[in-house]
Design an enzyme around this catalytic site. Structure first.
Site, PDB file in Angstrom:
ATOM      1  CD  GLU A  60      -3.014   1.070   2.185  1.00  0.00           C
ATOM      2  OE1 GLU A  60      -3.789   0.112   1.970  1.00  0.00           O
ATOM      3  OE2 GLU A  60      -3.147   1.876   3.124  1.00  0.00           O
ATOM      4  CB  THR A 112      -4.338   5.656   0.740  1.00  0.00           C
ATOM      5  OG1 THR A 112      -3.390   6.725   0.584  1.00  0.00           O
ATOM      6  CG2 THR A 112      -3.640   4.428   1.277  1.00  0.00           C
ATOM      7  CE1 TYR A 113     -10.394   9.735  -4.019  1.00  0.00           C
ATOM      8  CE2 TYR A 113     -11.723  10.034  -2.062  1.00  0.00           C
ATOM      9  CZ  TYR A 113     -11.479  10.307  -3.390  1.00  0.00           C
ATOM     10  OH  TYR A 113     -12.313  11.137  -4.090  1.00  0.00           O
ATOM     11  CB  ALA A 166      -9.648  12.646   5.455  1.00  0.00           C
ATOM     12  CG  HIS A 226      -7.605   3.051  -0.737  1.00  0.00           C
ATOM     13  ND1 HIS A 226      -7.362   3.112   0.620  1.00  0.00           N
ATOM     14  CD2 HIS A 226      -6.845   2.029  -1.207  1.00  0.00           C
ATOM     15  CE1 HIS A 226      -6.492   2.169   0.956  1.00  0.00           C
ATOM     16  NE2 HIS A 226      -6.157   1.500  -0.149  1.00  0.00           N
ATOM     17  N   GLY A 268     -14.709   6.053   4.627  1.00  0.00           N
ATOM     18  CA  GLY A 268     -13.754   7.149   4.651  1.00  0.00           C
ATOM     19  C   GLY A 268     -13.874   7.994   5.907  1.00  0.00           C
ATOM     20  CG  ASP A 269     -11.060   8.321   8.466  1.00  0.00           C
ATOM     21  OD1 ASP A 269     -11.945   7.650   9.044  1.00  0.00           O
ATOM     22  OD2 ASP A 269      -9.895   7.924   8.286  1.00  0.00           O
ATOM     23  CE  LYS A 275     -17.372  -2.457   6.001  1.00  0.00           C
ATOM     24  NZ  LYS A 275     -15.996  -2.245   6.527  1.00  0.00           N
TER      25      LYS A 275
END
Length: 298
Positions: free
Chosen positions: A17, A48-49, A51, A77, A108-109, A167
């Protein structure tokens, strides 16, 4: 290639990652990382993506580069908390245009500087997974995040496992776990999801701790537990950064060796964009030469 097709070939799937640059760091730094780990031949690389979608453009660019310039399979992501369905649809279409058909779908955050819309379209990861499956069908391979010790916002492990089952029921085809430091907790997690009828592949998330600040951040964000062996390691080398980094690599190596002996579906290494650390771990576990030989017959 859909990442779901990588499993069941008689060897564990190995993935790395990476994350888009932050704080003014040029994107070329990420490409240097990719160039330094390409020969390790990971089965796929996840990007990754940030926040609230803060790295959307960079994630798209990097995912495309991983696929089309470096020739590695990639998983992008995809988060939904701060996005509307049309925004998510456009984002996935842009990825597919670049040849990226593997997605890690998460809630997500929320970003610190952006308000989360009231009544978000995708309040949970399962909502986003369901939307992606309805909108794109079999054009995408969807992975979901899993939490061996439960999500920090879940009331208890039972609730978190119920969400995980949802999920999978909504269309997730494989799971990638949050980092953990106690393999026995992970093994109990596998038993628990098995009892729920979850049969999709699970990649174990491994995070090599290199400094004490990382430990503090893990505690504040993830809520994972530390076994006595790990706690002793951090305490022993807290004032010796170089030794702690060495011990962290050794600890991650031991975790992976044990996981491989157990027969896990996959190992997902959180590289933190540190190619030297990733290379040392791969060399330690003997996967570089073994995978090179295996790949020569593909």
């Amino acid at each position: 290639m859909f990442i779901r097709e990588l499993f069941g070939r008689g060897r564990p799937v190995i993935s790395f990652e990476i994350f888009p640059p932050r704080g003014g760091v040029p994107v070329e730094e990420v490409y240097r990382t990719l160039g330094a780990i390409k020969d390790l031949a990971p089965d796929f690389v996840s990007v990754t993506y940030g926040a609230g979608g803060s790295t959307r453009d960079a994630t798209l660019e990097i995912a495309s580069t991983v696929k089309n310039r470096f020739g590695l399979e990639v998983m992008a992501h995809c988060t939904g908390l701060c996005h509307t369905p049309p925004e998510v649809h456009e984002m996935v279409e842009d990825l597919m245009y670049e040849g990226v058909h593997n997605l890690l779908a998460m809630r997500g955050d929320p970003p610190r500087d952006r308000h989360v819309p009231e009544g978000p379209s995708f309040p949970h990861g399962s909502d986003l997974i369901g939307y992606l499956r309805r909108a794109f069908g079999d054009e995408v391979c969807i992975a979901a995040a899993a939490y061996p010790e439960g999500h920090v916002e879940a009331r208890d492990m039972e609730e978190d496992l119920a969400f995980l089952k949802l999920k999978v029921d909504m269309g997730a085809e494989l799971l990638i776990t949050q980092l953990f430091f106690d393999n026995e907790i992970f093994y109990r997690f596998l038993e628990s999801i098995g009892r729920l009828g979850i049969r999709v592949p699970v990649c174990a998330g491994i995070f090599p701790v290199l400094n004490a600040r990382q430990v503090e951040r893990i505690v504040s964000l993830c809520g994972v537990s530390f076994p006595p062996k790990f706690t002793r390691m951090v305490a022993r080398y807290a004032d010796d950064p170089a030794s702690l980094a060495e011990a962290g690599v050794a600890y991650a190596t031991e975790q992976i060796v044990d996981l491989l002996a157990f027969g896990v579906d996959g190992i997902h290494i959180y590289t933190m964009n540190r190619p030297d650390t990733t290379r040392r771990i791969m060399n330690n576990i003997g996967l570089v030469s073994r995978r090179a030989v295996a790949g020569s017959g593909d």
